[in-house]
Design a protein around this motif. Structure first.
Motif, PDB file in Angstrom:
ATOM      1  N   ARG A 161       0.811  -1.222   0.000  1.00 37.97           N
ATOM      2  CA  ARG A 161       0.000   0.000   0.000  1.00 37.97           C
ATOM      3  C   ARG A 161       0.845   1.273   0.000  1.00 37.97           C
ATOM      4  NH1 ARG A 161      -4.754  -2.542   3.847  1.00 37.97           N
ATOM      5  NH2 ARG A 161      -5.852  -3.547   2.114  1.00 37.97           N
ATOM      6  N   HIS A 162       2.122   1.109  -0.335  1.00 41.07           N
ATOM      7  CA  HIS A 162       3.027   2.248  -0.536  1.00 41.07           C
ATOM      8  C   HIS A 162       3.198   3.116   0.710  1.00 41.07           C
ATOM      9  CE1 HIS A 162       1.602   1.857  -4.960  1.00 41.07           C
ATOM     10  NE2 HIS A 162       2.577   1.005  -4.696  1.00 41.07           N
ATOM     11  N   LYS A 163       3.108   2.501   1.866  1.00 37.30           N
ATOM     12  CA  LYS A 163       3.329   3.241   3.109  1.00 37.30           C
ATOM     13  C   LYS A 163       4.787   3.190   3.557  1.00 37.30           C
ATOM     14  CE  LYS A 163      -1.409   2.774   4.768  1.00 37.30           C
ATOM     15  NZ  LYS A 163      -2.296   2.286   5.866  1.00 37.30           N
ATOM     16  N   THR A 164       5.559   2.309   2.940  1.00 41.18           N
ATOM     17  CA  THR A 164       6.988   2.206   3.213  1.00 41.18           C
ATOM     18  C   THR A 164       7.663   1.585   2.007  1.00 41.18           C
ATOM     19  OG1 THR A 164       8.653   1.377   4.784  1.00 41.18           O
ATOM     20  CG2 THR A 164       6.844  -0.106   4.236  1.00 41.18           C
ATOM     21  N   GLU A 165       8.959   1.755   1.917  1.00 42.44           N
ATOM     22  CA  GLU A 165       9.729   1.129   0.845  1.00 42.44           C
ATOM     23  C   GLU A 165      10.573  -0.032   1.363  1.00 42.44           C
ATOM     24  OE1 GLU A 165      12.048   4.114  -1.061  1.00 42.44           O
ATOM     25  OE2 GLU A 165      10.320   5.124  -1.964  1.00 42.44           O
ATOM     26  N   ARG A 166      10.513  -0.284   2.677  1.00 37.67           N
ATOM     27  CA  ARG A 166      11.351  -1.333   3.249  1.00 37.67           C
ATOM     28  C   ARG A 166      10.700  -1.903   4.508  1.00 37.67           C
ATOM     29  NH1 ARG A 166      17.176   0.388   5.429  1.00 37.67           N
ATOM     30  NH2 ARG A 166      17.740   0.350   3.209  1.00 37.67           N
ATOM     31  N   VAL A 167      10.641  -3.226   4.582  1.00 33.97           N
ATOM     32  CA  VAL A 167      10.219  -3.873   5.824  1.00 33.97           C
ATOM     33  C   VAL A 167      11.364  -4.656   6.459  1.00 33.97           C
ATOM     34  CG1 VAL A 167       7.775  -4.023   5.198  1.00 33.97           C
ATOM     35  CG2 VAL A 167       9.319  -5.901   4.596  1.00 33.97           C
ATOM     36  N   HIS A 168      12.411  -4.950   5.673  1.00 34.64           N
ATOM     37  CA  HIS A 168      13.583  -5.656   6.185  1.00 34.64           C
ATOM     38  C   HIS A 168      14.849  -4.912   5.771  1.00 34.64           C
ATOM     39  CE1 HIS A 168      11.349  -9.211   7.441  1.00 34.64           C
ATOM     40  NE2 HIS A 168      10.767  -9.249   6.251  1.00 34.64           N
ATOM     41  N   GLU A 169      15.747  -4.718   6.716  1.00 34.32           N
ATOM     42  CA  GLU A 169      17.058  -4.163   6.402  1.00 34.32           C
ATOM     43  C   GLU A 169      17.915  -5.190   5.684  1.00 34.32           C
ATOM     44  OE1 GLU A 169      21.133  -2.702   8.722  1.00 34.32           O
ATOM     45  OE2 GLU A 169      19.289  -3.077   9.850  1.00 34.32           O
ATOM     46  N   PHE A 170      17.720  -6.450   6.042  1.00 34.11           N
ATOM     47  CA  PHE A 170      18.448  -7.549   5.413  1.00 34.11           C
ATOM     48  C   PHE A 170      17.617  -8.820   5.530  1.00 34.11           C
ATOM     49  CE2 PHE A 170      19.874  -7.397   9.846  1.00 34.11           C
ATOM     50  CZ  PHE A 170      19.657  -8.712  10.257  1.00 34.11           C
ATOM     51  N   VAL A 171      17.976  -9.825   4.738  1.00 36.95           N
ATOM     52  CA  VAL A 171      17.373 -11.148   4.832  1.00 36.95           C
ATOM     53  C   VAL A 171      18.493 -12.170   4.980  1.00 36.95           C
ATOM     54  CG1 VAL A 171      15.271 -10.590   3.554  1.00 36.95           C
ATOM     55  CG2 VAL A 171      17.302 -11.368   2.317  1.00 36.95           C
ATOM     56  N   THR A 172      18.135 -13.369   5.416  1.00 34.85           N
ATOM     57  CA  THR A 172      19.141 -14.386   5.685  1.00 34.85           C
ATOM     58  C   THR A 172      18.769 -15.713   5.033  1.00 34.85           C
ATOM     59  OG1 THR A 172      18.023 -15.011   7.735  1.00 34.85           O
ATOM     60  CG2 THR A 172      19.764 -13.343   7.893  1.00 34.85           C
ATOM     61  N   GLY A 173      19.752 -16.604   4.987  1.00 35.11           N
ATOM     62  CA  GLY A 173      19.529 -17.939   4.467  1.00 35.11           C
ATOM     63  C   GLY A 173      20.358 -18.943   5.229  1.00 35.11           C
ATOM     64  N   ALA A 174      19.947 -20.214   5.198  1.00 30.51           N
ATOM     65  CA  ALA A 174      20.675 -21.261   5.895  1.00 30.51           C
ATOM     66  C   ALA A 174      20.428 -22.593   5.209  1.00 30.51           C
ATOM     67  CB  ALA A 174      20.249 -21.343   7.362  1.00 30.51           C
ATOM     68  N   PHE A 175      21.364 -23.511   5.391  1.00 30.81           N
ATOM     69  CA  PHE A 175      21.170 -24.893   4.966  1.00 30.81           C
ATOM     70  C   PHE A 175      22.022 -25.779   5.872  1.00 30.81           C
ATOM     71  CE2 PHE A 175      22.641 -28.571   2.421  1.00 30.81           C
ATOM     72  CZ  PHE A 175      21.423 -29.218   2.307  1.00 30.81           C
ATOM     73  N   THR A 176      21.369 -26.729   6.548  1.00 30.62           N
ATOM     74  CA  THR A 176      21.989 -27.640   7.515  1.00 30.62           C
ATOM     75  C   THR A 176      22.983 -26.868   8.387  1.00 30.62           C
ATOM     76  OG1 THR A 176      23.705 -28.392   5.950  1.00 30.62           O
ATOM     77  CG2 THR A 176      21.620 -29.603   5.988  1.00 30.62           C
ATOM     78  N   ASP A 177      24.180 -27.450   8.611  1.00 30.97           N
ATOM     79  CA  ASP A 177      25.226 -26.743   9.356  1.00 30.97           C
ATOM     80  C   ASP A 177      26.346 -26.305   8.430  1.00 30.97           C
ATOM     81  OD1 ASP A 177      26.236 -29.218   8.740  1.00 30.97           O
ATOM     82  OD2 ASP A 177      26.979 -29.670  10.759  1.00 30.97           O
ATOM     83  N   THR A 178      26.033 -26.246   7.114  1.00 35.03           N
ATOM     84  CA  THR A 178      27.087 -26.006   6.127  1.00 35.03           C
ATOM     85  C   THR A 178      27.018 -24.646   5.446  1.00 35.03           C
ATOM     86  OG1 THR A 178      25.757 -27.039   4.379  1.00 35.03           O
ATOM     87  CG2 THR A 178      27.243 -28.469   5.627  1.00 35.03           C
ATOM     88  N   GLN A 179      25.886 -23.952   5.557  1.00 33.99           N
ATOM     89  CA  GLN A 179      25.743 -22.677   4.859  1.00 33.99           C
ATOM     90  C   GLN A 179      24.967 -21.674   5.708  1.00 33.99           C
ATOM     91  OE1 GLN A 179      23.706 -23.381   1.147  1.00 33.99           O
ATOM     92  NE2 GLN A 179      24.871 -25.244   0.736  1.00 33.99           N
TER      93      GLN A 179
END
Length: 456
Positions: A374-392
């Protein structure tokens, strides 16, 4: 005419307690929708959805494996919190679920398609199932070991469709058959036709395509000519190091080093499976009883490599795998818009709650995307993350991505603005040392806050 009405009605401002249709594909790369820039693939129904909704070009799965990604969507939490025995498949029973929350708010909740989490949909807030596809039920049925191309039939062995009483429907086949998407669409259409008329509907459809084993859908043989398929810009014969899944099942589907002709053939069938899925999505659209009052979301649980960076599977942090296509449309929402804001698939839980006027449960950690829509902001997250098992482990902001490989003792740093295909690793560049260290520290802080069990 009905489909045309569906796509025009969103702009009319018609509003009631909205029906909700959430469609999730399986392993569909974010770059496989014609209207979003892929000139080779045909996706007319998704293209129409793009025309009447908001398409997010940077929607992140968080964890590029089916059951974990879907657990995050169901609970609105990152993997470490959604799954107490991370990365095992049991969802934390203390967490509210999307379907359970909508059910308590008066929705009739129904589940269609692939169920890859623990238990049964009815244990996660879904009142009914229709076209349920899950493990078990094929005991004693002899399945072929090879597909029509003479390759191993991988994945979903013993899986069957189930009726409303959870009994196997063996007439629909065992394992992942070429007509799987059609059966799921049939289930969704049945759910739409039989849902109570006095309640708003939440229909969650999880397709199993275009996951392997890749097979030509009925009537789609050679729909795309392998020799004319474009290899990904970041195609490579092999990945330069063991990223944590180099010997995983997905990576063994084709020869290493990768042979261009084999990858092209795989891409041709993959595109055909997506085009067939698109046709089934169109059938579901046609059956919507209240199109003008329906929120529609299309996404995928994650993407896939299919030759990018020398990989085949999704178990990596590159953009082609950790991102998903995401389109959101509905009554009084913008049409034909594109957003490059960082979002998570787990954000769909609070987003749907806010759009439906339902209180967001306290256990939900993710953020609603309604302010973006609804164009009330341009950002909801400063950053995002990812993971996989204990290797990434991965973190990225609007421009930079940092990937840590704890087991391999490797790091990567990519400038996604100048290098969107992630071809140039800058982690060893002295000029980027400070940036790399800042991102690494921010990632470590996020892991501490979210209970990463593999934090060194």
């Amino acid at each position: 005419m009905r489909l045309l009405f569906l796509f025009l009605a969103f702009g009319l401002g018609l509003q009631a307690a909205p029906d909700i249709l959430l469609i999730v594909a399986d392993d569909q790369r974010p770059d496989t929708i014609h209207a979003l820039g892929n000139g080779v693939i045909d996706t007319p129904n998704l293209d129409r959805l793009v025309a009447v909704g908001t398409s997010f070009s940077r929607a992140y799965a968080g964890y590029p494996i089916c059951h974990v990604s879907r657990a995050q969507i169901l609970t609105g939490n990152p993997a470490f919190k959604a799954l107490p025995q991370y990365p095992a498949g049991a969802i934390d029973p203390k967490l509210a679920t999307l379907a359970g929350t909508l059910q308590k708010a008066g929705y009739h909740t129904c589940y269609t398609g692939k169920w890859h989490n623990d238990g049964h949909p009815k244990q996660r807030g879904y009142m009914t199932t229709s076209g349920l596809y899950s493990s078990g039920g094929g005991k004693g049925v002899v399945q072929p070991d090879m597909d029509g191309r003479g390759r191993p039939l991988t994945g979903y062995r013993g899986w069957t469709f189930k009726d409303a009483d959870n009994k196997a429907e063996l007439d629909k086949g065992v394992g992942l058959q070429p007509d799987n998407s059609r059966h799921m669409a049939d289930g969704a259409i049945h759910a739409l036709k039989t849902a109570p008329k006095d309640k708003p509907l939440f229909l969650h459809v999880n397709f199993a395509f275009p996951h392997d084993p890749r097979q030509w859908p009925a009537g789609m043989k050679d729909r795309y000519e392998a020799a004319k398929m474009r290899l990904p810009a970041n195609f490579a014969p092999r990945h330069p190091f063991d990223h944590g899944n180099i010997e995983g099942r997905d990576e063994l589907l084709l020869n290493t080093p990768r042979v261009e002709s084999e990858v092209r053939e795989e891409l041709a069938i993959y595109y055909a499976m997506i085009t067939d899925l698109d046709a089934q999505v169109g059938r579901i659209f046609e059956a919507l009883p209240r199109p003008e009052e329906t929120i529609i979301i299309f996404t995928s649980d994650q993407g896939l490599a299919l030759g990018s960076h020398g990989l085949l599977g999704k178990q990596n942090e590159y953009e082609h795998s950790i991102r998903s296509p995401l389109i959101i449309c509905g009554p009084e929402l913008p049409k034909g818009e594109r957003s490059a804001s960082l979002v998570n698939l787990s954000d769909l839980f609070p987003t749907l709650c806010e759009l439906a006027g339902v209180e967001i449960p306290a256990t939900v950690q993710s953020k609603s995307l309604v302010p973006l829509l609804r164009h009330k902001t341009e950002r909801v997250h400063e950053f995002v993350t990812g993971a996989f098992t204990d290797t990434q482990r991965m973190i990225c902001d609007e421009r930079w991505k940092y990937v840590l490989y704890p087991k391999a003792g490797r790091e990567q740093l990519f400038d996604l603005l100048s290098d969107p295909d992630e071809m140039q690793d800058l982690s060893a560049d002295p000029a980027q040392r400070k940036r790399r260290e800042e991102l690494a520290a921010k990632l470590r802080g996020w892991r501490q806050q979210n209970g990463d069990p593999n934090l060194e």
